[in-house]
Design a protein around this motif. Structure first.
Motif, mmCIF file in Angstrom:
data_model
loop_
_atom_site.group_PDB
_atom_site.id
_atom_site.type_symbol
_atom_site.label_atom_id
_atom_site.label_comp_id
_atom_site.label_asym_id
_atom_site.label_seq_id
_atom_site.Cartn_x
_atom_site.Cartn_y
_atom_site.Cartn_z
ATOM 1 N N ARG A 87 23.149 -80.035 -8.568
ATOM 2 C CA ARG A 87 22.862 -80.032 -7.134
ATOM 3 C C ARG A 87 22.269 -81.354 -6.674
ATOM 4 N N GLY A 88 22.047 -82.280 -7.622
ATOM 5 C CA GLY A 88 21.618 -83.628 -7.252
ATOM 6 C C GLY A 88 20.145 -83.796 -7.013
ATOM 7 N N ASN A 89 19.324 -82.808 -7.380
ATOM 8 C CA ASN A 89 17.885 -82.904 -7.174
ATOM 9 C C ASN A 89 17.208 -83.424 -8.438
ATOM 10 N N TYR A 90 16.983 -84.713 -8.513
ATOM 11 C CA TYR A 90 16.367 -85.386 -9.656
ATOM 12 C C TYR A 90 17.124 -85.031 -10.932
ATOM 13 N N ARG A 91 18.378 -85.448 -10.981
ATOM 14 C CA ARG A 91 19.277 -85.116 -12.081
ATOM 15 C C ARG A 91 18.717 -85.525 -13.440
ATOM 16 N N ARG A 92 18.111 -86.724 -13.488
ATOM 17 C CA ARG A 92 17.618 -87.245 -14.770
ATOM 18 C C ARG A 92 16.633 -86.283 -15.425
ATOM 19 N N PRO B 127 9.667 -85.533 -2.867
ATOM 20 C CA PRO B 127 9.741 -84.070 -2.910
ATOM 21 C C PRO B 127 10.557 -83.527 -4.070
ATOM 22 N N ALA B 128 11.740 -84.126 -4.341
ATOM 23 C CA ALA B 128 12.583 -83.618 -5.425
ATOM 24 C C ALA B 128 11.902 -83.818 -6.780
ATOM 25 N N GLN B 129 11.297 -84.972 -6.995
ATOM 26 C CA GLN B 129 10.602 -85.211 -8.257
ATOM 27 C C GLN B 129 9.348 -84.342 -8.367
ATOM 28 N N ARG B 130 8.687 -84.162 -7.248
ATOM 29 C CA ARG B 130 7.482 -83.325 -7.263
ATOM 30 C C ARG B 130 7.846 -81.884 -7.620
ATOM 31 N N LEU C 278 12.553 -70.929 -12.438
ATOM 32 C CA LEU C 278 12.155 -72.043 -11.582
ATOM 33 C C LEU C 278 13.339 -72.955 -11.264
ATOM 34 N N ALA C 279 14.209 -73.167 -12.248
ATOM 35 C CA ALA C 279 15.368 -74.025 -12.025
ATOM 36 C C ALA C 279 16.356 -73.388 -11.056
ATOM 37 N N LEU C 280 16.472 -72.059 -11.093
ATOM 38 C CA LEU C 280 17.427 -71.367 -10.225
ATOM 39 C C LEU C 280 16.855 -71.077 -8.843
ATOM 40 N N ASP C 281 15.572 -71.309 -8.664
ATOM 41 C CA ASP C 281 14.944 -71.057 -7.369
ATOM 42 C C ASP C 281 15.492 -72.033 -6.342
ATOM 43 N N ASP C 282 16.049 -71.507 -5.275
ATOM 44 C CA ASP C 282 16.669 -72.352 -4.249
ATOM 45 C C ASP C 282 15.707 -72.731 -3.138
ATOM 46 N N ALA C 283 14.438 -72.484 -3.316
ATOM 47 C CA ALA C 283 13.475 -72.841 -2.267
ATOM 48 C C ALA C 283 13.474 -74.338 -2.048
ATOM 49 N N SER C 284 13.219 -74.735 -0.814
ATOM 50 C CA SER C 284 13.219 -76.162 -0.470
ATOM 51 C C SER C 284 12.090 -76.870 -1.178
ATOM 52 N N GLU C 285 12.343 -78.128 -1.532
ATOM 53 C CA GLU C 285 11.298 -78.920 -2.165
ATOM 54 C C GLU C 285 10.128 -79.171 -1.233
ATOM 55 N N GLY C 286 10.388 -79.175 0.075
ATOM 56 C CA GLY C 286 9.329 -79.485 1.018
ATOM 57 C C GLY C 286 9.069 -80.973 1.082
ATOM 58 N N ASP C 287 8.072 -81.349 1.868
ATOM 59 C CA ASP C 287 7.755 -82.768 2.031
ATOM 60 C C ASP C 287 6.286 -83.039 1.735
ATOM 61 N N GLU C 288 5.713 -82.238 0.856
ATOM 62 C CA GLU C 288 4.305 -82.441 0.525
ATOM 63 C C GLU C 288 4.109 -83.770 -0.176
#
Length: 460
Positions: free
Chosen positions: A33-38, A160-163, A210-220
């Motif tokens: 899904r492209g959220n911090y792939r590494r 957000p994605a890394q957090r 946690l990996a399958l959780d589709d909740a938004s990363e947010g902007d914290e």
């Protein structure tokens, strides 16, 4: 396990093999899904290694029907499980591929030495309870280290994605730390097929969720101070060689050759890494410094560099007693050119004029800069008024010979040049030389443009 009776161990091993593999599959799904792939790929690889080690136990139990201990290959996979985790924690993002290759080599070396150390302790543990306690403590330290650094990375990451990734990683690492300590210290003598095995799979099931959780990363944003965040980013790469040195020191007595090789790898690897990073940093610094001193449109020195150069040459002329000249050069009828042909054409004309002016400043000490808008300046150290006039006329005629089309009366681009010159710098301010050049330029423009005028500088 309750209903399978004698085969409870088989059910347990299948569960403990499947749980990390399912967690790894969930991490790969998150990575796609492209959220911090590494980061998610590193976790997936770690899960694959852990599941592979447990699959080795399953294979041993099915074919050998023996519980003599974990096989060498399975133990190696369990040890290598920590390598991708340490890499994603220690190696900063956006590093050069060569730096990542060095870090990967250090991590693999660490995994191998840790394997040698663990395998030696495991062999001695059967005869000596103290060695078994040391082996358990070593695993506790490794798991504690991973959990603490995951929490630190979560606390110091603003993206957000890394957090989101490091938050999930930290939850898994803390749960794995507690579970491993519980099993190793309280139930290490219990064979597979009993209720504590359920606890072993809980961290992997939690990670998969946690990996399958589709909740938004947010902007914290990061809650850590900027200085602490920078310290973590800078100090993170030191983690690998430091751990390699520690493990090598422990291996000195049992495996001296491996220990020496580990120390050499840690020192040389970190040294090469530092050299490469420093060279890239210096290149980036030089490029940034150049950008701050060079005009982007014309490639000449910008106003900032001109101001510094003029003060420097003024001080030098004061020490040597030599003359100093300043040329102020203005493109004639430039507003008319811009209004008629447009700004893109005007920009190209400025670039061409700048190159012509720079070509006329043949001495290394001469400095040509963009003063602002369509105005240029040239600093000519150690020249007489006649020499300054010769350079100014050369510049004026060089621009005229370009034949750049313009709506000006002559049909092509021309420049007016004002010369400020001072024979001897005594006291006073450099502003006197600038004022003289500006006054001479005004006279040249009032006199009909496309001409050169000189004005002596009066010391203030």
């Amino acid at each position: 396990m309750v209903v399978s009776g004698y085969h409870a161990w088989l059910v347990s091993l299948i569960f403990l093999t499947a749980a990390p593999l399912m967690a790894g599959a969930a991490c790969l799904y998150r990575a796609r899904r492209g959220n911090y792939r590494r980061g998610w790929i590193a976790l997936a690889v770690a899960m694959l290694l852990w599941g592979g080690g447990m699959a080795g136990n399953l294979y041993s139990g099915l074919l050998l029907d023996s519980w003599s201990g974990v096989g060498t290959f399975s133990m190696l996979l369990f040890i290598l499980y920590g390598v991708p985790l340490i890499l994603v924690l220690a190696v900063p993002e956006r590093e050069h591929w060569l730096v990542r290759l060095i870090d990967a080599a250090l991590a693999l070396g660490l995994g191998y030495l840790f394997f040698r150390h663990t395998y030696a302790f495991a062999a001695m543990a059967e005869a000596n309870p103290e060695n078994l306690a040391s082996l358990r403590s070593m695993f506790d330290i490794e798991n504690l280290f991973i959990a603490l650094f995951a929490l630190i990375r979560f606390h110091t990451t603003a993206d957000p994605a890394q957090r989101r990734f490091f938050g999930s990683f930290a939850i898994y690492a803390v749960l794995y730390l507690a579970t491993a300590a519980f099993i190793n210290h309280l139930h290490s003598d219990v064979y597979y097929g009993h209720w504590p095995d359920i606890a072993i799979g809980l961290p992997f099931l939690m990670l998969g969720g946690l990996a399958l959780d589709d909740a938004s990363e947010g902007d914290e944003a990061s809650r850590a101070s900027v200085s602490f965040e920078q310290a973590v980013r800078v100090g993170g790469p030191l983690m690998l060689p430091a751990m390699l040195l520690v493990v090598s020191a422990v291996l000195v007595r049992s495996h001296p050759v491996h220990a020496i090789a580990g120390c050499a790898a840690a020192i040389l690897g970190y040294g090469f890494r530092n050299i490469f990073v420093q060279v890239r940093s210096l290149n980036a610094h030089d490029q940034l410094e150049r950008l701050t001193l060079v005009d982007a449109l014309t490639g000449l020195a910008n106003r900032r560099q001109f101001d510094a150069s003029l003060r420097r040459e003024w001080a030098r002329a004061h020490r040597t007693g030599e003359g100093l000249a300043l040329l102020m050069i203005d493109v004639d009828h430039f507003k008319l050119l811009n209004d008629s042909f447009g700004h893109p054409v005007g920009d190209r004309r400025l670039h061409d004029v700048a190159q012509a002016l720079a070509a006329c400043a043949t001495r290394a000490s001469d400095i040509v800069a963009r003063y602002g808008g369509e105005e240029f300046v040239a600093i000519l150290p150690a020249v007489t008024p006649a020499q300054a006039m010769l350079v100014a006329e050369t510049m004026r005629t060089a621009v005229a010979r370009l034949g750049l089309r313009s709506p000006a009366p002559l049909g092509h681009v021309t420049v007016s040049v004002g010369i400020g010159h001072i024979d001897h710098v005594a006291d006073g301010d450099v502003g006197a030389l600038i004022a003289a050049a500006d006054a001479a330029l005004y006279e040249a423009k009032q006199g009909g443009r496309n001409r050169t005028m000189a004005h002596p500088a009066a010391p203030e």
